[in-house]
Design a protein around this motif. Structure first.
Motif, PDB file in Angstrom:
ATOM      1  N   THR A  29       0.856  -1.196   0.000  1.00  0.00           N
ATOM      2  CA  THR A  29       0.000   0.000   0.000  1.00  0.00           C
ATOM      3  C   THR A  29       0.886   1.238   0.000  1.00  0.00           C
ATOM      4  N   PRO A  30       0.333   2.383  -0.353  1.00  0.00           N
ATOM      5  CA  PRO A  30       1.115   3.620  -0.283  1.00  0.00           C
ATOM      6  C   PRO A  30       1.662   3.880   1.126  1.00  0.00           C
ATOM      7  N   GLU A  31       0.878   3.530   2.131  1.00  0.00           N
ATOM      8  CA  GLU A  31       1.346   3.708   3.515  1.00  0.00           C
ATOM      9  C   GLU A  31       2.547   2.818   3.805  1.00  0.00           C
ATOM     10  N   GLU A  32       2.494   1.563   3.320  1.00  0.00           N
ATOM     11  CA  GLU A  32       3.615   0.646   3.517  1.00  0.00           C
ATOM     12  C   GLU A  32       4.857   1.138   2.778  1.00  0.00           C
ATOM     13  N   ALA A  72      10.229   3.619   3.034  1.00  0.00           N
ATOM     14  CA  ALA A  72      11.131   4.724   2.673  1.00  0.00           C
ATOM     15  C   ALA A  72      11.675   5.382   3.935  1.00  0.00           C
ATOM     16  N   LYS A  73      10.822   5.584   4.922  1.00  0.00           N
ATOM     17  CA  LYS A  73      11.273   6.181   6.186  1.00  0.00           C
ATOM     18  C   LYS A  73      12.286   5.280   6.878  1.00  0.00           C
ATOM     19  N   ALA A  74      12.006   3.982   6.934  1.00  0.00           N
ATOM     20  CA  ALA A  74      12.923   3.039   7.587  1.00  0.00           C
ATOM     21  C   ALA A  74      14.280   3.029   6.887  1.00  0.00           C
ATOM     22  N   GLU A  75      14.266   3.061   5.557  1.00  0.00           N
ATOM     23  CA  GLU A  75      15.526   3.086   4.805  1.00  0.00           C
ATOM     24  C   GLU A  75      16.291   4.384   5.067  1.00  0.00           C
ATOM     25  N   ALA A 131       5.376  13.283   5.077  1.00  0.00           N
ATOM     26  CA  ALA A 131       4.123  12.732   4.559  1.00  0.00           C
ATOM     27  C   ALA A 131       4.239  12.049   3.201  1.00  0.00           C
ATOM     28  N   THR A 132       5.354  12.267   2.479  1.00  0.00           N
ATOM     29  CA  THR A 132       5.480  11.655   1.152  1.00  0.00           C
ATOM     30  C   THR A 132       6.857  11.019   0.991  1.00  0.00           C
ATOM     31  N   ILE A 133       6.922  10.067   0.089  1.00  0.00           N
ATOM     32  CA  ILE A 133       8.202   9.421  -0.215  1.00  0.00           C
ATOM     33  C   ILE A 133       9.176  10.445  -0.778  1.00  0.00           C
ATOM     34  N   GLU A 134       8.694  11.364  -1.573  1.00  0.00           N
ATOM     35  CA  GLU A 134       9.556  12.392  -2.165  1.00  0.00           C
ATOM     36  C   GLU A 134      10.207  13.240  -1.071  1.00  0.00           C
ATOM     37  N   GLU A 135       9.421  13.602  -0.055  1.00  0.00           N
ATOM     38  CA  GLU A 135       9.972  14.377   1.070  1.00  0.00           C
ATOM     39  C   GLU A 135      11.027  13.568   1.812  1.00  0.00           C
ATOM     40  N   VAL A 136      10.760  12.278   2.010  1.00  0.00           N
ATOM     41  CA  VAL A 136      11.702  11.407   2.719  1.00  0.00           C
ATOM     42  C   VAL A 136      13.012  11.323   1.948  1.00  0.00           C
ATOM     43  N   GLU A 137      12.917  11.101   0.640  1.00  0.00           N
ATOM     44  CA  GLU A 137      14.122  10.957  -0.176  1.00  0.00           C
ATOM     45  C   GLU A 137      14.909  12.258  -0.272  1.00  0.00           C
ATOM     46  N   ALA A 138      14.231  13.393  -0.207  1.00  0.00           N
ATOM     47  CA  ALA A 138      14.897  14.695  -0.325  1.00  0.00           C
ATOM     48  C   ALA A 138      15.445  15.202   1.011  1.00  0.00           C
ATOM     49  N   TYR A 139      15.078  14.576   2.113  1.00  0.00           N
ATOM     50  CA  TYR A 139      15.463  15.075   3.425  1.00  0.00           C
ATOM     51  C   TYR A 139      16.978  14.989   3.625  1.00  0.00           C
ATOM     52  N   ASP A 140      17.596  16.095   4.010  1.00  0.00           N
ATOM     53  CA  ASP A 140      19.046  16.148   4.230  1.00  0.00           C
ATOM     54  C   ASP A 140      19.347  15.998   5.715  1.00  0.00           C
ATOM     55  N   PHE A 141      19.746  14.797   6.101  1.00  0.00           N
ATOM     56  CA  PHE A 141      20.049  14.534   7.509  1.00  0.00           C
ATOM     57  C   PHE A 141      21.499  14.832   7.873  1.00  0.00           C
ATOM     58  N   THR A 142      22.263  15.368   6.953  1.00  0.00           N
ATOM     59  CA  THR A 142      23.676  15.662   7.239  1.00  0.00           C
ATOM     60  C   THR A 142      23.873  17.051   7.838  1.00  0.00           C
ATOM     61  N   ILE A 143      22.808  17.840   7.915  1.00  0.00           N
ATOM     62  CA  ILE A 143      22.937  19.212   8.416  1.00  0.00           C
ATOM     63  C   ILE A 143      22.660  19.263   9.918  1.00  0.00           C
TER      64      ILE A 143
END
Length: 176
Positions: free
Chosen positions: A51-54, A59-62, A152-164
């Motif tokens: 599902t989209p939720e799954e 994506a968040k877990a990765e 809320a979206t996979i795109e946001e998760v993939e674009a998130y910069d956790f190095t800052i």
């Protein structure tokens, strides 16, 4: 792959990898072809599409796994002493601190520390600074994890910069 069929003798659903099958004629076949598997009534089990939720949770877990790897890397864990970048894990920091405090109580003025001989008081201050730096890094990592989980979206998760947001690494090269 997993296959399923209704058992012709019992009427119950059964599952198999179909690496070996028994034909309706009673013959056993190892490594059967797709045609032989199908001829015996086996069909491949196709899991339902996520599902989209799954997909978002995956994506968040990765992304959090990538964050944790970054948090454990030399990009975060390190300080400079004597022109070398190094790191001391928490248990070693505790051991060093206990030793330095013992040396201080005994009136020892300088000690070997990370390949250098330095004043005991400087070593204790360095260990304190490393502990504070590590605590600040943990806080940044925790904040990034919270932020990733709130997306809320996979795109946001993939674009998130956790190095800052991490503090500047410590540089003790000016310690005598």
């Amino acid at each position: 792959m997993t296959y399923t069929r209704i058992n012709p003798d019992t009427g119950e659903r059964e599952f198999s990898s179909c690496k070996t099958i028994k034909t309706s004629a009673g013959q056993w076949i190892s490594n059967p072809t797709a045609e032989q598997i199908a001829a015996e009534g086996w069909v491949e089990v196709v899991p339902p599409a996520p599902t989209p939720e799954e997909l978002l949770e995956r994506a968040k877990a990765e992304r959090i796994a990538e964050l944790e790897a970054y948090d454990s890397s030399e990009a975060v864990n390190g300080f400079t002493l004597g022109g070398r970048t190094m790191w001391i894990v928490p248990a070693e920091r505790t051991n060093y601190l206990n030793t330095m405090q013992g040396a201080q109580r005994l009136g020892i003025e300088s000690v070997p520390f990370m390949g250098q001989t330095i004043a005991v008081g400087d070593a204790i201050r360095m260990l304190d600074a490393i502990n504070i730096y590590a605590m600040q890094c943990v806080a940044v990592t925790d904040a990034h994890e919270t932020a990733i989980n709130a997306l809320a979206t996979i795109e946001e998760v993939e674009a998130y910069d956790f190095t800052i947001g991490y503090p500047d690494k410590l540089n003790f090269d000016d310690v005598d």
